[in-house]
Design an enzyme around this catalytic site. Structure first.
Site, mmCIF file in Angstrom:
data_model
loop_
_atom_site.group_PDB
_atom_site.id
_atom_site.type_symbol
_atom_site.label_atom_id
_atom_site.label_comp_id
_atom_site.label_asym_id
_atom_site.label_seq_id
_atom_site.Cartn_x
_atom_site.Cartn_y
_atom_site.Cartn_z
ATOM 1 N N SER A 50 -60.440 59.329 -3.278
ATOM 2 C CA SER A 50 -60.980 59.118 -1.937
ATOM 3 C C SER A 50 -62.370 58.528 -2.058
ATOM 4 O O SER A 50 -63.062 58.729 -3.061
ATOM 5 C CB SER A 50 -61.064 60.451 -1.194
ATOM 6 O OG SER A 50 -61.856 60.340 -0.022
ATOM 7 N N TYR A 80 -63.570 69.433 -1.453
ATOM 8 C CA TYR A 80 -62.720 68.244 -1.394
ATOM 9 C C TYR A 80 -63.392 67.083 -2.125
ATOM 10 O O TYR A 80 -62.774 66.419 -2.966
ATOM 11 C CB TYR A 80 -62.465 67.865 0.068
ATOM 12 C CG TYR A 80 -61.738 66.558 0.254
ATOM 13 C CD1 TYR A 80 -60.349 66.497 0.184
ATOM 14 C CD2 TYR A 80 -62.435 65.376 0.494
ATOM 15 C CE1 TYR A 80 -59.675 65.299 0.353
ATOM 16 C CE2 TYR A 80 -61.772 64.171 0.664
ATOM 17 C CZ TYR A 80 -60.388 64.136 0.594
ATOM 18 O OH TYR A 80 -59.733 62.941 0.762
ATOM 19 N N LYS A 140 -62.056 65.166 -5.565
ATOM 20 C CA LYS A 140 -61.766 63.732 -5.616
ATOM 21 C C LYS A 140 -62.613 63.036 -6.685
ATOM 22 O O LYS A 140 -62.147 62.096 -7.333
ATOM 23 C CB LYS A 140 -61.974 63.084 -4.237
ATOM 24 C CG LYS A 140 -60.979 63.576 -3.190
ATOM 25 C CD LYS A 140 -59.538 63.332 -3.619
ATOM 26 C CE LYS A 140 -58.541 63.713 -2.553
ATOM 27 N NZ LYS A 140 -57.163 63.333 -2.891
#
Length: 183
Positions: free
Chosen positions: A74, A87, A91
């Site tokens: 991401s 998160y 990533k």
């Protein structure tokens, strides 16, 4: 969560009181298990099948057919999203996993690359663009000033899996409309 489930989406969650160390640890472990550990285990699972299909070195060190793995990270790996620390970290870890797997799998003629999408108009990201005002704020971070479409990523994945990319491994391609993307 009930709203998302009401829209037919499969959703799970975990309680995380940020003031409790055990809750924070459980949240980070869950994110790393889903985003990093699962990716590593899935790659490990497909390698024997790729080898069975005859991906091998040819004479003169040129490769005939090669296997290709594309990991999806991401833009959050480069430009962290506020409030999504675990998160973002997971990533970023995928960028390192890509480099490591590329090195490990190169002798087996399997290339490993990574796609780092920016804000792509999908159900997953809809909370960031369904509200017009929020969408406009998100666009301010992009040079192109529009949200991406799944098709914007599909061509890159197709290229990375093709023989046209046979000399590319261990790389991350950002499809983020110009969103800052350097560590």
């Amino acid at each position: 969560m009930n709203i998302l489930q009401g829209e037919g989406l499969s959703v799970t969650g975990t309680v995380c009181h940020v003031g409790k160390a055990e809750d924070r640890e459980r949240l980070v472990a869950m994110v790393l298990d889903v985003n990093v550990k699962a990716t590593a285990l899935m790659t490990k699972a497909v390698v024997p099948e790729m080898e069975k299909r005859g991906y091998h070195k040819c004479q003169f060190s040129f490769f005939s057919r090669s296997g290709s793995v594309v990991i999806v990270a991401s833009i959050g790996a480069f430009t962290p999203f506020p409030g999504l620390g675990p998160y973002n970290v997971s990533k970023t870890a995928l960028l390192g996993l890509t480099k490591n797997l590329a090195l490990e799998l190169a002798p087996k003629n399997i290339r490993v690359n990574c796609l780092a999408p920016g804000l792509i108009r999908t159900n997953f990201s809809s909370v960031l663009w369904k509200d017009k005002e929020r969408e406009d704020r998100m666009k301010e971070f992009m040079h192109i000033r529009r949200l991406g479409k799944p098709e914007d990523c599909a061509g890159i994945v197709s290229f990375l899996c093709s023989e046209d990319a046979s000399y590319i491994t261990g790389e991350t391609v950002v499809v983020g409309g110009g969103t800052p993307s350097r560590l």
